[in-house]
Design an enzyme around this catalytic site. Structure first.
Site, PDB file in Angstrom:
ATOM      1  N   CYS A   2      18.668  10.371  -5.996  1.00 13.55           N
ATOM      2  CA  CYS A   2      19.653  11.379  -5.658  1.00 13.55           C
ATOM      3  C   CYS A   2      19.190  12.709  -6.243  1.00 13.55           C
ATOM      4  O   CYS A   2      18.570  12.768  -7.295  1.00 13.55           O
ATOM      5  CB  CYS A   2      21.051  11.083  -6.184  1.00 13.55           C
ATOM      6  N   ARG A  28      13.858  12.781  -3.521  1.00 15.32           N
ATOM      7  CA  ARG A  28      14.665  11.984  -4.445  1.00 15.32           C
ATOM      8  C   ARG A  28      15.608  11.025  -3.714  1.00 15.32           C
ATOM      9  O   ARG A  28      16.232  10.173  -4.332  1.00 15.32           O
ATOM     10  CB  ARG A  28      15.489  12.893  -5.360  1.00 15.32           C
ATOM     11  N   TRP A  74      20.266   8.615  -2.668  1.00 13.12           N
ATOM     12  CA  TRP A  74      19.544   7.342  -2.625  1.00 13.12           C
ATOM     13  C   TRP A  74      20.591   6.319  -3.031  1.00 13.12           C
ATOM     14  O   TRP A  74      21.010   6.282  -4.185  1.00 13.12           O
ATOM     15  CB  TRP A  74      18.363   7.361  -3.593  1.00 13.12           C
ATOM     16  N   ASN A 100      24.295  12.544  -9.670  1.00 15.52           N
ATOM     17  CA  ASN A 100      23.094  11.695  -9.698  1.00 15.52           C
ATOM     18  C   ASN A 100      23.213  10.802 -10.919  1.00 15.52           C
ATOM     19  O   ASN A 100      23.366  11.299 -12.032  1.00 15.52           O
ATOM     20  CB  ASN A 100      21.840  12.576  -9.798  1.00 15.52           C
ATOM     21  N   GLY A 101      23.173   9.490 -10.714  1.00 15.99           N
ATOM     22  CA  GLY A 101      23.297   8.561 -11.843  1.00 15.99           C
ATOM     23  C   GLY A 101      24.178   7.404 -11.449  1.00 15.99           C
ATOM     24  O   GLY A 101      24.435   7.176 -10.269  1.00 15.99           O
ATOM     25  N   GLU A 462      -3.747  -0.420  -7.093  1.00 19.22           N
ATOM     26  CA  GLU A 462      -3.172   0.861  -6.649  1.00 19.22           C
ATOM     27  C   GLU A 462      -3.393   1.070  -5.142  1.00 19.22           C
ATOM     28  O   GLU A 462      -2.516   1.573  -4.446  1.00 19.22           O
ATOM     29  CB  GLU A 462      -3.774   2.005  -7.478  1.00 19.22           C
ATOM     30  N   LYS A 466      -0.286   1.665  -2.574  1.00 19.14           N
ATOM     31  CA  LYS A 466      -0.197   2.812  -1.652  1.00 19.14           C
ATOM     32  C   LYS A 466       0.027   2.307  -0.232  1.00 19.14           C
ATOM     33  O   LYS A 466       0.858   2.825   0.492  1.00 19.14           O
ATOM     34  CB  LYS A 466      -1.474   3.656  -1.666  1.00 19.14           C
ATOM     35  N   GLU A 469       3.622   0.762   0.348  1.00 14.42           N
ATOM     36  CA  GLU A 469       4.795   1.636   0.274  1.00 14.42           C
ATOM     37  C   GLU A 469       4.904   2.622   1.428  1.00 14.42           C
ATOM     38  O   GLU A 469       6.008   3.000   1.802  1.00 14.42           O
ATOM     39  CB  GLU A 469       4.888   2.346  -1.085  1.00 14.42           C
ATOM     40  N   HIS A 485      -8.408 -18.938  -6.799  1.00 12.89           N
ATOM     41  CA  HIS A 485      -7.349 -19.671  -7.498  1.00 12.89           C
ATOM     42  C   HIS A 485      -6.042 -19.674  -6.701  1.00 12.89           C
ATOM     43  O   HIS A 485      -4.982 -19.922  -7.268  1.00 12.89           O
ATOM     44  CB  HIS A 485      -7.142 -19.082  -8.897  1.00 12.89           C
ATOM     45  N   LYS A 585      11.451   9.238  -5.257  1.00 17.01           N
ATOM     46  CA  LYS A 585      10.371   9.589  -6.175  1.00 17.01           C
ATOM     47  C   LYS A 585      10.749   9.409  -7.634  1.00 17.01           C
ATOM     48  O   LYS A 585       9.922   9.069  -8.464  1.00 17.01           O
ATOM     49  CB  LYS A 585       9.941  11.036  -5.932  1.00 17.01           C
TER      50      LYS A 585
HETATM   51  C1  F6R Z   1       4.163   4.836  -6.178  1.00  9.72           C
HETATM   52  C2  F6R Z   1       5.006   5.574  -7.120  1.00  9.72           C
HETATM   53  C3  F6R Z   1       5.827   4.802  -8.071  1.00  9.72           C
HETATM   54  C4  F6R Z   1       5.885   5.517  -9.428  1.00  9.72           C
HETATM   55  C5  F6R Z   1       6.868   4.796 -10.360  1.00  9.72           C
HETATM   56  C6  F6R Z   1       6.899   5.442 -11.730  1.00  9.72           C
HETATM   57  O1  F6R Z   1       3.425   5.702  -5.368  1.00  9.72           O
HETATM   58  O2  F6R Z   1       5.037   6.774  -7.097  1.00  9.72           O
HETATM   59  O3  F6R Z   1       5.362   3.496  -8.213  1.00  9.72           O
HETATM   60  O4  F6R Z   1       4.605   5.531  -9.978  1.00  9.72           O
HETATM   61  O5  F6R Z   1       8.153   4.850  -9.804  1.00  9.72           O
HETATM   62  O6  F6R Z   1       7.298   6.768 -11.664  1.00  9.72           O
HETATM   63  P1  F6R Z   1       6.992   7.781 -12.835  1.00  9.72           P
HETATM   64  O7  F6R Z   1       5.512   7.925 -12.934  1.00  9.72           O
HETATM   65  O8  F6R Z   1       7.682   9.058 -12.448  1.00  9.72           O
HETATM   66  O9  F6R Z   1       7.573   7.190 -14.086  1.00  9.72           O
END
Ligand code: F6R
Length: 590
Positions: A2, A28, A74, A100-101, A462, A466, A469, A485, A585
């Site tokens: 949010c 967000r 969100w 937000n929260g 990673e 990517k 997601e 395994h 994010k």
């Molecule tokens: C994936 C991504 C998330 C963040 C995770 C931690 O692309 O962005 O997996 O890495 O939510 O977020 P931060 O780094 O802000 O603590």
């Protein structure tokens, strides 16, 4: 998750400004959007959907008044519907709130308010806030006192902004465990969840702390919850509004991948800060990284570096698991918290728990975020604002700080190699056309595997994160030696396996694993040195990188083509890589 915004302008219309600001917070949350303005009557437009969709339907900027509040959601409590969209109001429609929260005790408060005759219209936890404020204003309190009294009754996390037609010309904001900053313009003021939202209007910012309220009414006052004035410093932000624009790219994610060389260059200028922090920290016998998601993968690279180059035992713990598994911290342990946003609830909770038991260091991108104020030591990544939900340039910047930390703690030879990383990345980015073509040939598969050994293992994880997601294709990252395994059972004809194999001691063993998957019909996408003929021969498709990039430095460069691959597969599938479904994010809930 949010995003909230509020503004009180000298003159002119607030709604277009709120719309522009809240667009910059869409990373967000994009379940719904809403704006309320006051002139002094409160008028609201809101609906479920992304901002563009709702704006096309409702013309969000068409609301009167020079002050107001706005929200992108969100969803946590209640479906993403128009009724649950913020702003929420009291019974009379005279008080509007964005939040937000999460209010943890909302059910009991709601029951109490309903028994007193309050009518609720949504399933959200937030709606108790305007009703509580209404109750206390009806008892004779002003907006400020009623908001403070309401918040004292609530448990949980919040950043809120409140307007009321009963007190025209005033906005009250408050925060506890959710981010809220105040933008200080020329006779006009802003509230926002994050700095990029207001960069077009001011670069002067006050960071509110937990338990603080702010009253905006042509002037600005920050208080504690008892109404005592708190003196705050105004910070100048060196991020520009352009940094939060797409700058000619189709998506923020693509722009941010292309910014990686400069993000690394800028982060390398933090060397003196790194040296200073290492000196302050003193002797360390053990390292414990704590992080989530992509930041967790950066931490895993840290483990390989600290253990192989410095011989310092290193744990890496998912922040959400920290309270169940981190028993062995002591004053000779350095607990390193990695977070792009500095607001991730799991990471912040772990940091709070570790602060009294270990030395703590936060590596963070967002200036003034909560982690930077709670950790004993702080290092910044200099990636600039990252708007795409998928972390890209901030990942390589986090890696850069970790490599610098290792260099400063005993492996100075790393610095020369780090200095060449931007140039290696620039070369990797030049290959984008062939990666786009490759993406077009694998956009309709249902599974993808990524394998690597040693330093290439976190890159495999990673790469898979990517992909899943932003493309919604099932992607798995494995240590190449683990396949036999169990996961090998999933390899079938044509399943893409991305084999990450930089030059180094693991190369030949990874090649044997490549042969194993090939023998089961996999389509191998090799990622290795451009002069690696053996991998090229084994692979159906090949992504070649600079031969001077060895395994130790490879996590910084080998991730670039994998990010591009995911990006182009996402676009190929007709998706919006900047706003993957169900994600946001900044994850401020546990
Ligand atoms: C994936 C991504 C998330 C963040 C995770 C931690 O692309 O962005 O997996 O890495 O939510 O977020 P931060 O780094 O802000 O603590």
């Amino acid at each position: 998750m949010c995003g909230i915004v509020a503004c009180i302008l000298k003159d002119g219309s607030a709604a277009p400004v709120l719309l522009e600001c809240v667009r910059r917070l869409e990373y967000r949350g994009y379940d719904s959007v809403g704006i309320a303005t006051s002139d002094p009557m409160i008028r609201i437009k809101k609906d479920s959907g992304k901002i563009d969709e709702v704006d096309a339907e409702l013309d969000l900027a068409d609301l009167p008044g020079s002050m107001g509040i706005a929200h992108v959601r969100w969803a946590t409590h209640g479906l993403p519907t128009a009724e649950n969209a913020h702003p929420h109001t009291d019974c009379s429609g005279e008080i509007a709130v964005v939040h937000n929260g999460i209010i943890e005790n909302y059910l009991e408060v709601k029951e109490e308010l309903e028994s007193e005759g309050h009518i609720f219209r949504s399933e959200t936890d937030t709606e108790v806030i305007p009703h509580l404020i209404e109750k206390y204003m009806d008892e004779g309190m002003d907006l400020e006192a009623a908001t403070a009294t309401a918040l004292r009754k609530l448990r949980g996390a919040y950043a809120i902004a409140v307007v009321s037609s009963r007190e025209p010309g005033r906005i009250v904001g408050a925060r506890k465990e959710s981010p809220l900053i105040v933008g200080v313009g020329e006779g006009e003021y802003f509230l926002a969840s994050d700095v990029p939202a207001i960069l077009n209007h001011t670069s002067r910012v006050i960071y509110l702390d937990d338990g603080e309220m702010v009253i905006l009414d042509g002037d600005l006052r920050v208080t504690d919850m008892e109404g005592n004035t708190v003196e705050k410093e105004i910070h100048s932000i060196d991020w520009s509004a352009d940094m939060a624009e797409k700058g000619g790219y189709d998506h923020f994610m693509l722009k941010e991948i292309h910014e990686e060389p400069s993000a690394v260059r800028d982060t390398l200028t933090e060397w003196d800060e790194v040296l200073g922090v290492v000196e302050e920290i003193g002797e360390v016998e053990r390292i414990c990284f704590v992080a989530c998601g992509t930041s967790y993968h950066a931490s895993l690279v840290g483990k390989y570096l600290f253990e192989s180059l410095l011989g310092i035992p290193t744990d890496v713990i998912l922040a959400s698991e920290f309270r169940y598994s981190a028993g062995a911290l002591n004053d000779r342990t350095l607990a390193i918290f990695i977070s792009q946003s500095g607001e991730t609830a799991d990471t912040l909770n772990a940091l709070r728990a570790a602060n009294s038991r270990a030395k703590t260091l936060a590596i963070v991108n967002v200036l003034g975020s909560s982690a930077t104020r709670e950790a004993q030591h702080v290092l910044y990544t200099r990636a600039g604002p990252e708007i795409g939900v998928a972390a890209t340039k901030t990942y390589v910047s986090q890696l850069t700080v970790i490599y610098m930390l290792v260099a400063a703690m005993g492996a100075p030879e790393l610095m020369d190699r780090l200095g060449r990383v931007p140039e290696f990345m620039e070369r990797a980015l030049k290959d984008e056309d062939s990666i786009r073509e490759l993406a077009a040939t694998c956009s309709d598969v249902s599974d993808f595997f990524f394998i690597g050994r040693g330093f290439a293992y976190p890159t495999a994880l990673e790469g898979a994160l990517k992909l899943k997601e932003i493309t919604y294709i099932h992607g798995e990252g494995y240590a190449a030696g683990e396949l036999k395994h169990g996961p090998l059972a999933l390899i079938d004809n044509g399943v893409p396996v991305v084999a990450i194999s930089p030059p180094g001691p693991c190369h030949d063993k990874t090649l044997s694993n490549v042969e194993e998957v090939r023998a089961r019909g996999a389509r191998v996408i090799g990622v290795g040195s451009i002069s690696d003929e053996s991998l090229r021969k084994e692979a159906d498709d090949f992504i070649g990188l600079d031969p001077e990039v060895d395994d130790v430095i490879s996590p910084l460069i080998y991730i670039v083509p994998l990010q591009l691959l995911s990006y182009h597969v996402s676009v190929e599938r007709g998706l919006d890589p900047d706003k993957p479904k169900n994600l946001a994010k900044c994850v401020t809930v546990e």
